[in-house]
Structures are given as structure tokens and as C-alpha cells.
Design a protein around this motif. Structure first.
Motif: not given
Lengths: 367, 475
Positions: B118-128
Motif C-alpha cells: 500500500q505504499w510507494g517507493e518512498d514509504g509513503r502510503p497511498f491511501h489517506f
């Protein structure tokens, strides 16, 4: 249509819907078919001391009145009886039909009519009672091979006396009968004495019955009175018995003195009267439940003995009679169910009882 | 690639043998988690093409990380699947060409929907809502609540304007039901708790209670499933005409082991003939005739039809039931559709055949178990039986008790053992020495003997034997 209101309206309605009693009895015709007529209670005591079916007796006691329905088979019989030629040998009429269709009550209707016409009634309420459940069988004094049934004979004699009181003094015995060494009946003494003897001395009761029947047969031919022989359950005379001798062998009907005498009565070698009888499967022994035809119930022997006879079929209620019966019960407040007087309720009753009088009576007893 | 082929076959075999749809849980090392194509239709629309992590326990399969399923790979798998299917058809002896898919599920359906990362390469999740833990669920709740607020606002506006909202008809909710919790979980690919589920349903019901527009209705319908209607169409027997031109209809019915066929004529007077005999004579019992009455009574057609029926088998009551069923079915053809529906709904089993459920929960149906009681025991009856001292009953191990003196098997101890020690062995039980501790001479023909075991810590009286005594003078 019916308003079960106050008592006066109720009694009024009774008069309207029903044909009242004995004065018009002789004039029962086809227009009266389906209607009830009331038999006075006094008559019930004299004419039917033992003749009515037990359920009907209970109904009489409950309602306080005895009402019979005028139906076609009975009307037919009455017509024949009114036109009997007493010079000819006695005609035999046989009422037959399915179980519960009203054969016995038709017979009772006919008996009442004849009683009102001053006939002498010889009524055997149920011949089946004479061939079963007799604990006491005595060897007959008259004929060594036969058996006496003292209890049944004496009961019958008592009832016979109640019915035909007035004749007993008129009819005279035409022969001398010896009871035993000390007692005898002289020629010319009234028949009442024979009956008294039979009732008093139970041992001689069967022989008394035999004497009575013989005398009546002989004398009705002379034309002094009209004789009606009414036997209910005539198929018992030619069936089997459940009685056994001491050595456990079965007793045949002809070995019973009562049956033997009755068979002689059923022969049409006398005249001056009529023989009316009914077939009955209800009390019969060793006969299947579905049997109702003369051939089935009488067997070959009985059929030949009774042949020729006039068969009269008694069937279930037709719609008019059914309606009349329901109305009668409603008037007497016998049907307490709230749907009983609705059309739907009547249809249900009709279906469930299949217009059979016996079944209908049993059904209505629950409602 | 034999291994995948075999494994493919294996999967198919597995599925066939268990005969049901099984979600292949992530079996370690077997299949890698699903590709992006399989994420179609997953609840959340925000999933991006995946980077999967693979957990393998099989040492032979190389651990490959970040491997995606390419198109060729999928194609190859499908080819192998088909080959495997043909193999399986051969194995089962069926024609490979017409081997249906009903037994075997296509690979698309086997693999369950699984969450991609659920998260991108930067480790930030996609869903709020990722950090709530149940992002899809809360997103859905948020959406529904938003809709509720919207509808309320709209209604308030209408009220302010003075335009009363029209009363819409009550929607037909009878033929459908809400999603069950498992279905919702499947939809959202998330685990839910019971409270979550009930909250969700309550919110949806609140939305329905406010009169919402068609868009919201459609939204809500996504969460409802059709209930299979119980009322199937009643087969209506066509009306036939016999040679005289009278309309009739013939139907069969059965109950227990009775089979009946009824021919109902349209015009009639309410006569019923069973096997050639009038129904009053065939069914002398009132209860049976009431059963026959019921179909006509229900439709108010008591005196209007004639019936001829034949019946065989069963007993009195089941024959009546069978005829009733046959008549009810036959009557359907004379009666309008609406009445048939009404008949079906009002009565429990007028038009259908119900039979007794066989007893699957016990070896045999409940019968009275035989219970020993001293009252019914005749001491003289089993004098001749010898106690089988070398054998025990099957209840070994009950605390060391030996069933030597099992009440059912009272036996005679050989007279020479009287006064001595009788030992008995049992294969299953603890070997115990049975000590005859007392013999009471009584005047009765039998003697009472008390038996205890010495091996047990507590000397309990296990029972007593009745030993018939020959009253010899020398003893």
C-alpha cells in the motif's frame, strides 16, 4: 333464515317446519318427504320399549322429544303395507343399505304406523343379540338337540307384553301345552298367560316364545288381527354364532331354539300380515365391513330362505333431507359452533359426513 | 516446466477431490501472490501495480523479490492449465474436449484477491486512511456518511423552500438482503469486526430511511444481494378433456410411501371415489376425510368437483395425505394464478411434498435404551449362565473397576471358589483380586456375596453377586 330468538318463536318455528304427529300419520305422503314428525313420548314407551337404536334413545332423552324424519324408503313401505292383500301369504320386505343410512329408524317408522293402525307387532330389535354373548345356554327341554336362552327370551317377552297389552287377553290359545308335570296351559286360555309363565319361569321362557309365535302365526291367518313381524338384523338368523357348547364346539344357529322359531316365522306360509326386516352389518359376525347387499350378508342359505322378497334400498340423505336434518339440529340448539348455520359450514358437514345420516349425527355430536 | 505443470495438476486434483471452492491461502512457497490483473474488482480503487514480497519455504525455488507477473507468464500458465485440464480429463475418463469448467476453476478465480503493498517507493502510503488500519472500511463509511449528510442537506433545503419531499414508495426490499460480514470482508479485502459490520449496515439503513435519490439507491443496491425466492413457479398441469367433453385434470401425489393419482373433474357434486370405493367407506376415520376436504375447503370449492383417485402403498393416514397432495395439484389447473400463489403462501405444504429427515446425528433414532432395574430382574432366570471370569466387559479403564460383577451378567461362581479368593484377569482392566469377604447364609435360595477390589485405594463395594446355593447339609 332461522332466528334462534326467544322460546316462543322457537316453538312456533318448530310447528311450521315440522309435521306434527299421529293424527296425520296415516296421511304421510310424498309431499312430506324430508320433514320430521314427532312421536308422542307415550307411544315411544309402549311401541318402542326395545326397538330404537341406542344413540337415538339418547337423542330422545336430550331433546325431550322423539322426531323421525319421513323418508322415501319408509314411505314406499307404508304404501305397500296400506295396500296389502291379507288373503295372500305374507310378503317379505327387506330394507338394506350402507352402514348408517337409516334402516333401523325406517323400520321404527313403519312399526309406529302399524301400531297406530292396530296391528299386532312382533318386533325383534336386534337378532344379532340372540346369537352372541349368551353366557347361559340351557339344553332345551322340548327338544334335546336345541338350546334355550332364558335371559334373552324373558326380556323379549316382557317387551312384547308392553307393546301388545291389549291383544294378549283377546287371543286364545288353541292347543294344550304342557310345561312340566305340574303346570300346563289349557286350550282356550288367553295368550297373556303364556307370556306370564314365560316371564315368571325363566327356564320356560324360550318355549313360551315359541308358543307365542306359533299361535300368532296360526291365528293371524284366521283374520282376527293383522300381524307385523319386524326383525332387525335378519342376517343373524342365517349366519354364524359365537356361542360354544361346553365341549367348545361352535353352535349353529339352528341349534338355538329362538332362532329356529324365528326362522319358521319368516317363512311366508301364513297370511294376514307382513314381514319387514332389515339387514345389518353393524352387529353381524364374521362379515366384512363393506358388505351391505343381501347376497353378501345373508349368504346363500339365507337368501334362499327369504326368497322371494321385496328389497328396498335405504340410501344417504339427498340434499333436501340433509338440509332438513341440519335445521332440526339447529332448532334444538344442538349445533353450537358459530359456523354451523353458515353455508360454508353446512358444506363442510356435507363433505365430511358424505350425507350419511349416522356419520352426520356423530359429527354433530361434537359441535 | 514440469514442476509448474505438475503443481498445476496437483492444484486441480486437490480442488476436484475436495469438490468445493477453496481459496488457496498463501501456501508457502507454492504460488506467488497475485498479479495486478487479479486486483481488478478489489474494493479499493487506489491500488497501484504491485511489487510483491514472496515468502518461500521451498529451498529449490529461488527466492525472487520484486518479481511481477508478466503477460507471457500468465499466458504460459493458462496454456499449462489447459494441458493439465486435458490430462485430468484423461485421468477421469472423460472427453477432454467437453471437460466443463464447473468442476475446475479457472486460474483467475482460484487466486484470492490479496492486498498489494500500500505504499510507494518512498514509504509513503497511498491511501489517506492507511494509518487507521482498515482503510477501505473507513473510506466506505466516510463515503456513506457523506451521502447521508448530503441527502439531509437536500431535504432541509426542500423543507425551507416549503416543498415537501414526495413520499416515495417503499422499495421492495423483500427479495434482497444485506451483505453478510464475510461478503463485505471479501469485498473490501480487509478483516472486520462485528461491530464494524453492524455500524456499516446501520448507516446504510439510515441512508435508506431518508428518502434518497436514485443515485444513492444504486449505491446502496451494491450492498444488497438477491435472496433466492422460495416460491418457485408451480407447475400447472394442463386441463385435459375426456371423450364426453368434460374437463378434468390428473395429477400425482405422494406422502411417505403412499402414491396417489387423482383425476379431478370440473363439474361435479363433490363425490370422491378412491380405488373404486366411496371415500366414506374407504376412510372411515374422520381425520382422513378432513385431510381430503382441505384443498377444496381452502379454495371454497367444496361441492363443485368430482374426483376419482387411485392410491397404493403406505398406511391410512399417508394415503389420505397423498391423495390430498394430488388433488391440490390437480386443482391448480382450474384455478387462477393468483390463487395458486395464495395457496402456496398461506399453507405450509399443500402443494409440495415434504418428507421426514433421516436421522443423521445418531446411529439410530431415539429408542428407549434398555435399563436394568432390580425390580424387573428375576433372580432365577439367569442361574444357568456362567460368569465369564476370564473376560471383561468393554468398559475397561473405568477407574480400575472391573466389571466382573456387571449386573447383567450374574453368574454362578463355581462352588469350589466359595470362601476363597477368586482372581480374574481382564485384558483391558487392571488385574484385580476379587475377595469374597463375606458370605451370608440366608434362607433364600441364593446368597449375597460382596465383592471389592484390593487394588483400588478405596475399597468400594462394586456390587454383589447372587450365587445360588445348593443347600447341602455338609456345608
Amino acid at each position: 333464515m332461522l332466528v334462534l330468538g326467544s322460546r316462543s318463536t322457537r316453538t312456533m318455528l318448530k310447528e311450521i317446519t315440522r309435521l306434527v304427529s299421529m293424527v296425520q300419520k296415516a296421511k304421510h305422503g310424498e309431499q312430506h318427504e324430508g320433514q320430521h314428525y314427532r312421536v308422542p313420548l307415550q307411544d315411544v314407551k309402549t311401541v318402542f320399549p326395545h326397538g330404537l337404536p341406542p344413540r337415538f334413545v339418547k337423542q330422545v332423552k336430550t331433546f325431550g322429544e322423539a322426531c323421525l324424519m319421513v323418508r322415501k324408503p319408509a314411505l314406499e313401505l307404508l304404501h305397500y303395507l296400506k295396500n296389502t292383500n291379507f288373503a295372500h301369504p305374507a310378503v317379505r320386505y327387506l330394507l338394506y343399505g350402507e352402514k348408517g343410512t337409516g334402516k333401523t329408524l325406517s323400520l321404527c317408522h313403519v312399526i309406529h304406523f302399524c301400531a297406530k293402525q292396530d296391528w299386532l307387532i312382533v318386533h325383534i330389535p336386534d337378532a344379532h343379540l340372540w346369537v352372541k354373548n349368551c353366557p347361559d345356554l340351557l339344553q332345551s327341554t322340548y327338544n334335546r338337540q336345541r338350546f334355550d336362552q332364558p335371559l334373552e327370551a324373558s326380556t323379549w317377552l316382557k317387551n312384547f307384553k308392553t307393546t301388545n297389552e291389549r291383544f294378549l287377553s283377546q287371543i286364545k290359545v288353541q292347543e294344550k301345552y304342557l310345561w312340566n308335570k305340574r303346570e300346563s296351559i289349557e286350550k282356550g286360555s288367553p295368550l297373556g298367560e303364556v307370556v306370564e309363565q314365560g316371564i315368571a319361569r325363566v327356564k320356560n321362557a324360550t318355549d313360551a316364545v315359541g308358543i307365542v309365535l306359533k299361535e300368532l302365526r296360526r291365528q293371524s291367518s284366521l283374520g282376527l288381527f293383522h300381524l307385523l313381524v319386524a326383525v332387525d338384523g335378519v342376517n343373524a338368523l342365517w349366519g354364524r354364532t359365537t356361542l360354544r357348547k361346553e365341549e367348545k364346539s361352535p353352535v349353529a344357529p339352528e341349534e338355538l331354539a329362538l332362532i329356529h322359531n324365528l326362522r319358521k316365522m319368516m317363512k311366508n306360509d301364513w297370511h294376514g300380515g307382513a314381514i319387514v326386516s332389515t339387514l345389518s352389518q353393524t352387529g353381524s359376525l364374521f362379515k366384512p365391513r363393506n358388505a351391505y347387499l343381501p347376497q353378501e350378508l345373508l349368504g346363500k342359505e339365507g337368501f334362499d330362505a327369504l326368497d322371494p322378497f321385496v328389497p328396498i334400498l335405504v340410501s344417504n340423505y339427498n340434499p333436501k333431507e340433509f338440509e332438513s336434518c341440519i335445521q332440526y339440529y339447529l332448532e334444538n340448539s344442538w349445533l353450537q359452533h358459530e359456523k354451523a348455520h353458515t353455508e360454508a359450514g353446512k358444506k363442510e358437514l356435507l363433505f365430511l359426513s358424505s350425507a350419511n345420516p349416522g356419520q352426520l349425527e356423530r359429527l354433530c355430536a361434537y359441535l | 516446466m514440469a514442476a509448474p505443470c505438475v503443481s498445476c495438476c496437483g492444484a486441480l486434483c486437490y480442488r476436484l477431490f475436495i469438490g468445493s471452492r477453496v481459496t488457496l491461502a498463501p501456501r508457502q512457497g507454492f504460488w506467488k501472490t497475485a498479479a495486478a490483473e487479479f486486483q481488478r474488482g478489489a474494493g479499493s480503487q487506489l491500488l497501484k501495480p504491485i511489487h510483491t514480497t514472496v515468502v518461500t519455504t521451498k529451498k529449490n525455488v529461488p527466492v525472487s523479490r520484486h518479481e511481477t507477473y508478466t503477460e507471457e507468464f500468465i499466458k504460459k500458465q493458462i496454456e499449462e492449465f489447459n494441458i493439465g485440464k486435458r490430462h485430468l480429463a484423461n485421468m477421469m475418463g472423460e472427453d477432454p474436449e467437453t471437460f466443463t469448467q464447473e468442476d475446475i476453476d479457472h486460474p483467475e478465480q482460484i487466486f484470492p484477491k490479496q492486498r498489494a503493498i500500500q505504499w510507494g517507493e518512498d514509504g509513503r502510503p497511498f491511501h489517506f486512511l492507511f494509518y487507521t488500519g482498515k482503510q477501505s472500511y473507513y473510506a466506505l463509511m466516510h463515503e456513506v456518511y457523506g451521502k447521508v449528510l448530503q441527502v439531509e442537506k437536500h431535504q432541509n433545503q426542500l423543507q425551507v423552500k416549503g416543498v415537501l419531499p414526495e413520499k416515495t414508495e417503499i422499495r421492495d426490499l423483500i427479495g434482497s438482503r444485506w451483505l453478510i460480514k464475510e461478503e463485505l470482508e471479501e469485498m473490501l479485502v480487509e478483516k472486520l469486526s462485528d461491530q464494524d459490520y453492524t455500524q456499516f449496515i446501520r448507516l446504510l439503513e439510515k441512508l435508506l430511511a431518508l428518502q434518497c435519490g436514485p443515485a444513492e439507491e444504486e449505491f446502496v443496491q451494491r450492498f444488497r444481494r438477491r435472496v433466492p425466492t422460495q416460491s418457485q413457479q408451480q407447475l400447472r398441469e394442463p386441463v385435459q378433456y375426456d371423450e364426453r367433453g368434460v374437463a378434468f385434470s390428473a395429477c400425482e401425489g405422494k406422502r411417505k410411501s403412499a402414491r396417489a393419482e387423482a383425476v379431478v373433474y370440473e363439474q361435479g357434486s363433490g363425490r370422491i371415489t378412491v380405488n373404486g370405493i366411496d371415500y366414506l367407506l374407504y376412510f372411515p376415520v374422520l381425520q382422513d376425510r378432513e385431510q381430503l376436504m382441505f384443498p377444496f375447503h381452502f379454495l371454497d370449492r367444496l361441492g363443485k368437483h368430482d374426483v376419482t383417485c387411485t392410491v397404493s402403498g403406505g398406511g391410512r393416514s399417508s394415503q389420505a395425505g397423498a391423495i390430498r397432495l394430488a388433488m391440490a395439484r390437480a386443482l391448480c389447473s382450474f384455478v387462477s394464478e393468483k390463487e395458486v400463489e395464495w395457496m402456496r403462501q398461506e399453507t405450509t405444504k399443500l402443494l409440495s411434498h415434504r418428507s421426514l429427515e433421516p436421522c443423521w446425528w445418531a446411529d439410530q433414532p431415539a429408542t428407549a435404551a434398555w435399563l436394568w432395574s432390580r425390580k424387573n430382574w428375576d433372580p432365577n432366570s439367569d442361574v444357568q449362565e456362567r460368569a465369564d471370569w476370564t473376560q471383561a466387559d468393554g468398559c475397561g479403564g473405568m477407574g480400575g473397576h472391573e466389571n466382573v460383577c456387571c449386573p447383567q451378567r450374574h453368574g454362578v461362581s463355581p462352588p469350589e471358589h466359595r470362601g476363597g479368593v477368586v482372581s480374574a484377569t481382564a485384558p483391558h482392566c487392571i488385574r484385580a483380586h476379587v475377595l469374597l469377604i463375606s458370605i451370608r447364609l440366608s434362607h433364600s435360595s441364593s446368597q449375597r456375596v460382596f465383592i471389592t477390589t484390593t487394588d483400588c485405594p478405596s475399597t468400594q463395594v462394586m456390587g454383589c453377586l447372587h450365587i445360588p446355593v445348593e443347600t447341602d447339609s455338609k456345608h
